[in-house]
Write a protein that holds these residues in place. Structure first.
Motif, PDB file in Angstrom:
ATOM      1  N   SER A   1       0.889  -1.245  -0.090  1.00  0.00           N
ATOM      2  CA  SER A   1       0.087  -0.088   0.080  1.00  0.00           C
ATOM      3  C   SER A   1       0.721   1.282  -0.001  1.00  0.00           C
ATOM      4  O   SER A   1       0.311   2.290  -0.378  1.00  0.00           O
ATOM      5  CB  SER A   1      -0.899  -0.054   1.107  1.00  0.00           C
ATOM      6  N   GLY A   2       2.049   1.243   0.616  1.00  0.00           N
ATOM      7  CA  GLY A   2       2.840   2.593   0.795  1.00  0.00           C
ATOM      8  C   GLY A   2       2.205   3.222   1.956  1.00  0.00           C
ATOM      9  O   GLY A   2       1.466   2.773   2.811  1.00  0.00           O
ATOM     10  N   ALA A   3       2.582   4.725   1.966  1.00  0.00           N
ATOM     11  CA  ALA A   3       2.358   5.533   3.002  1.00  0.00           C
ATOM     12  C   ALA A   3       0.778   5.516   3.125  1.00  0.00           C
ATOM     13  O   ALA A   3       0.383   5.782   1.988  1.00  0.00           O
ATOM     14  CB  ALA A   3       3.006   6.726   2.983  1.00  0.00           C
ATOM     15  N   LYS A   4       0.319   5.683   4.427  1.00  0.00           N
ATOM     16  CA  LYS A   4      -1.332   6.007   4.446  1.00  0.00           C
ATOM     17  C   LYS A   4      -1.469   7.420   4.050  1.00  0.00           C
ATOM     18  O   LYS A   4      -0.925   8.247   4.823  1.00  0.00           O
ATOM     19  CB  LYS A   4      -1.670   5.716   5.863  1.00  0.00           C
ATOM     20  N   PRO A   5      -2.367   7.640   3.095  1.00  0.00           N
ATOM     21  CA  PRO A   5      -2.756   8.829   2.631  1.00  0.00           C
ATOM     22  C   PRO A   5      -4.033   9.378   3.669  1.00  0.00           C
ATOM     23  O   PRO A   5      -4.558   8.786   4.013  1.00  0.00           O
ATOM     24  CB  PRO A   5      -2.965   8.671   1.183  1.00  0.00           C
ATOM     25  N   PRO A   6      -4.204  10.792   3.641  1.00  0.00           N
ATOM     26  CA  PRO A   6      -5.383  11.220   4.412  1.00  0.00           C
ATOM     27  C   PRO A   6      -6.671  11.215   3.641  1.00  0.00           C
ATOM     28  O   PRO A   6      -7.675  11.476   4.366  1.00  0.00           O
ATOM     29  CB  PRO A   6      -5.016  12.668   4.469  1.00  0.00           C
ATOM     30  N   ASN A   7      -6.425  10.861   2.112  1.00  0.00           N
ATOM     31  CA  ASN A   7      -7.643  11.013   1.338  1.00  0.00           C
ATOM     32  C   ASN A   7      -7.707   9.493   0.414  1.00  0.00           C
ATOM     33  O   ASN A   7      -7.583   9.958  -0.835  1.00  0.00           O
ATOM     34  CB  ASN A   7      -7.776  12.146   0.333  1.00  0.00           C
ATOM     35  N   PRO A   8      -7.970   8.447   1.060  1.00  0.00           N
ATOM     36  CA  PRO A   8      -7.676   7.422  -0.005  1.00  0.00           C
ATOM     37  C   PRO A   8      -8.668   7.266  -0.850  1.00  0.00           C
ATOM     38  O   PRO A   8      -8.312   6.864  -2.216  1.00  0.00           O
ATOM     39  CB  PRO A   8      -7.935   6.067   1.207  1.00  0.00           C
ATOM     40  N   THR A   9     -10.212   7.602  -0.787  1.00  0.00           N
ATOM     41  CA  THR A   9     -11.008   7.376  -1.984  1.00  0.00           C
ATOM     42  C   THR A   9     -10.612   8.219  -3.118  1.00  0.00           C
ATOM     43  O   THR A   9     -10.616   7.925  -4.191  1.00  0.00           O
ATOM     44  CB  THR A   9     -12.460   7.740  -1.466  1.00  0.00           C
ATOM     45  N   GLU A  10     -10.164   9.563  -2.819  1.00  0.00           N
ATOM     46  CA  GLU A  10      -9.901  10.584  -3.798  1.00  0.00           C
ATOM     47  C   GLU A  10      -8.467  10.017  -4.690  1.00  0.00           C
ATOM     48  O   GLU A  10      -8.360  10.113  -5.836  1.00  0.00           O
ATOM     49  CB  GLU A  10      -9.702  11.810  -3.362  1.00  0.00           C
ATOM     50  N   ILE A  11      -7.667   9.234  -3.873  1.00  0.00           N
ATOM     51  CA  ILE A  11      -6.503   8.838  -4.458  1.00  0.00           C
ATOM     52  C   ILE A  11      -6.876   7.742  -5.696  1.00  0.00           C
ATOM     53  O   ILE A  11      -6.520   7.646  -6.663  1.00  0.00           O
ATOM     54  CB  ILE A  11      -5.618   8.404  -3.535  1.00  0.00           C
ATOM     55  N   LEU A  12      -7.733   6.841  -5.107  1.00  0.00           N
ATOM     56  CA  LEU A  12      -8.104   5.696  -5.700  1.00  0.00           C
ATOM     57  C   LEU A  12      -9.114   6.136  -7.027  1.00  0.00           C
ATOM     58  O   LEU A  12      -8.991   5.446  -7.950  1.00  0.00           O
ATOM     59  CB  LEU A  12      -9.084   4.714  -5.015  1.00  0.00           C
ATOM     60  N   GLN A  13      -9.875   7.200  -6.997  1.00  0.00           N
ATOM     61  CA  GLN A  13     -10.447   7.711  -7.881  1.00  0.00           C
ATOM     62  C   GLN A  13      -9.845   8.597  -8.935  1.00  0.00           C
ATOM     63  O   GLN A  13     -10.242   8.771 -10.170  1.00  0.00           O
ATOM     64  CB  GLN A  13     -11.846   8.855  -7.352  1.00  0.00           C
ATOM     65  N   SER A  14      -8.452   8.820  -8.724  1.00  0.00           N
ATOM     66  CA  SER A  14      -7.730   9.637  -9.579  1.00  0.00           C
ATOM     67  C   SER A  14      -7.401   8.777 -10.835  1.00  0.00           C
ATOM     68  O   SER A  14      -7.180   7.623 -11.086  1.00  0.00           O
ATOM     69  CB  SER A  14      -6.440  10.093  -8.868  1.00  0.00           C
ATOM     70  N   LYS A  15      -7.211   9.614 -12.160  1.00  0.00           N
ATOM     71  CA  LYS A  15      -6.827   9.118 -13.306  1.00  0.00           C
ATOM     72  C   LYS A  15      -5.538   8.468 -13.380  1.00  0.00           C
ATOM     73  O   LYS A  15      -5.279   7.501 -13.953  1.00  0.00           O
ATOM     74  CB  LYS A  15      -6.579  10.236 -14.599  1.00  0.00           C
ATOM     75  N   ILE A  16      -4.541   8.762 -12.517  1.00  0.00           N
ATOM     76  CA  ILE A  16      -3.343   8.363 -12.508  1.00  0.00           C
ATOM     77  C   ILE A  16      -3.477   6.928 -11.748  1.00  0.00           C
ATOM     78  O   ILE A  16      -2.548   6.010 -12.316  1.00  0.00           O
ATOM     79  CB  ILE A  16      -2.439   9.183 -11.516  1.00  0.00           C
ATOM     80  N   THR A  17      -4.017   6.672 -10.863  1.00  0.00           N
ATOM     81  CA  THR A  17      -4.560   5.260 -10.356  1.00  0.00           C
ATOM     82  C   THR A  17      -5.099   4.532 -11.367  1.00  0.00           C
ATOM     83  O   THR A  17      -4.616   3.506 -11.742  1.00  0.00           O
ATOM     84  CB  THR A  17      -5.239   5.235  -9.082  1.00  0.00           C
ATOM     85  N   HIS A  18      -6.116   5.032 -12.215  1.00  0.00           N
ATOM     86  CA  HIS A  18      -6.660   4.231 -13.049  1.00  0.00           C
ATOM     87  C   HIS A  18      -5.661   3.832 -14.377  1.00  0.00           C
ATOM     88  O   HIS A  18      -5.666   2.684 -14.683  1.00  0.00           O
ATOM     89  CB  HIS A  18      -7.947   5.058 -13.773  1.00  0.00           C
TER      90      HIS A  18
END
Length: 458
Positions: free
Chosen positions: A331-348
């Protein structure tokens, strides 16, 4: 709680009550009431008169006043009220006979009290029935002892055998009642039929409860013929028949709620796939409570989030589990906004890139109901497998989880039932074996029922 347990509890309570009560013994005596008549023409009327009187005198026998007299005669320590409560009298049907029963803590006392009560009662009747209350006169009612006070060495209460039989019957009734109530009120997943009520997707595997899961969490820790190993081999095999025209290359493994064992399921499924030589990657996308890396004994600090923010290249972030050859993106470092990160185009874009580089990508996602992360990831994968915990996950939770997947247009490939009790493991085999034929809808006519367990090895 089983019926047997309830019966044992009922018997235990009954035994505790029975054996802590003071044993009681009884003595019986009998009195005959008649009217002194010289003219035989009055005999019938006298008999009716005596019979009517008998009911009244049966009450007198149990009176506190008579008990007080007996108490004084025998120098008893107990009160007249307590003594009266241990005396009973009843009229023998259609007669003027009164049967007196006295209870005491030992058989000799019961006999003595019964004898004295009977004699004092006869005197008492004589006084009541003397015309004008003249004790020197002649009583109209004659009371005679027909049976002297008996001696019975056997206790009459508590009745051990009767109490235990009654307790056993009550336990059986309560057990059956609770079992029926539990069956009617229980909303948890316990059989394949319960899964079938919620979705047409098959049960892909049932994984038995294993006490060694903490000390040996991975398939690489187990022998080749362990029950858990066989279950994941079956799951791996059944994945081949999900969609023959479009073999899945990216799967999201999730659950309705936490504590269902979805991380252990996704990790071991990935290990099972890697053991066949397939180039397999597991991504720990549970950015809130990541556990994949720690389960595999790898470093959780470098992984998905560090690659997404550009701190490391993706090929440097991927680790290899030496025992199985599985590739792991922690997973790496825990982010403050997991949902937003997973929704991002870079994750896609990253997931699309990874799925093109591996034969199979397994994504360990958070539970569906607490957060939206799994729904976001489900849209990026070919399909989803939901892990449910036997006898713990409720039908309502699974139904809501499926609704959330349907809402985002995700495809549910199937259900894995986890932590199944040994006695219930067979309740799932027929269903998923029936439902995983090459057509994807099941073949009920083949020999799939013949071996009972329905297990197959890949």
């Amino acid at each position: 709680m089983s019926i047997v347990a309830i019966i044992l509890i009922a018997l235990g309570v009954s035994a505790a009550i029975t054996f802590t009560r003071t044993p009681m013994y009884e003595s019986k005596t009998q009195i005959f009431l008649t009217v002194d008549v010289r003219d035989t023409t009055d005999a019938y009327a006298a008999l009716l008169f005596a019979s009517n009187r008998a009911a009244s005198y049966a009450t007198v026998v149990k009176s506190t006043e008579l008990a007080e007299i007996v108490k004084d005669q025998l120098n008893l320590k107990e009160s007249a009220e307590v003594l009266a409560s241990r005396v009973d009298a009843e009229v023998v049907d259609t007669t003027s006979l009164i049967q007196i029963t006295v209870k005491a803590k030992n058989p000799r006392d019961a006999e003595t009290i019964a004898d004295r009560t009977t004699k004092e009662f006869i005197k008492y009747v004589g006084g009541l029935e003397t015309p004008g209350g003249d004790l020197g006169g002649q009583s109209q009612i004659l009371a005679q002892i027909t049976d002297n006070a008996s001696y019975n060495p056997n206790q009459v209460s508590p009745d051990v055998a009767l109490n235990l039989v009654v307790a056993g019957l009550i336990g059986i009734l309560l057990g059956i009642g609770l079992a029926i109530a539990r069956e009617l009120l229980d909303r948890t997943i316990r059989t394949a039929d319960h899964v079938a009520e919620l979705t047409e997707s098959p049960v892909l595997a049932s994984i038995g409860f294993d006490n060694d899961i903490r000390s040996a969490p991975l398939l690489t820790d187990l022998g080749g013929f362990a029950a858990r190993t066989e279950a994941f081999r079956l799951l791996r095999t059944n994945l081949q028949f999900i969609d023959l025209d479009h073999q899945p290359r990216c799967l999201v493994i999730t659950s309705a709620v936490p504590g269902e064992g979805k991380t252990m399921t996704s990790t071991n499924l990935a290990v099972a796939l890697a053991q066949t030589g397939r180039n397999t990657l597991i991504i720990d996308a549970d950015l809130r409570r990541p556990r994949v890396a720690s389960t595999l004994g790898l470093d959780p600090a470098v992984g998905l989030t560090t690659a997404l923010v550009g701190k490391t290249e993706i090929h440097d972030a991927i680790q290899v589990h030496e025992a199985s050859g599985l590739h792991v993106l922690a997973s790496g470092a825990k982010p403050p906004n997991p949902t937003e990160i997973l929704q991002s185009k870079i994750t896609h874009d990253l997931i699309l890139r990874l799925r093109s580089s591996y034969d199979m990508v397994i994504i360990d996602a958070p539970p569906l109901l607490p957060v939206a992360d799994a729904s976001v990831l489900a849209k990026l994968a070919d399909g989803v497998i939901i892990v449910v915990r036997h006898a713990r996950t409720t039908k309502d939770q699974v139904n809501e989880a499926i609704n959330r997947l349907n809402h985002v247009g995700a495809r549910l490939y199937g259900v894995v039932v986890n932590m199944v009790a040994k006695r219930a493991i067979g309740s799932y085999y027929y269903y998923y074996y029936e439902e995983t034929s090459p057509s994807g809808r099941g073949d009920k006519s083949g020999s799939s029922k013949s071996n009972g367990s329905g297990r197959r090895r890949a």
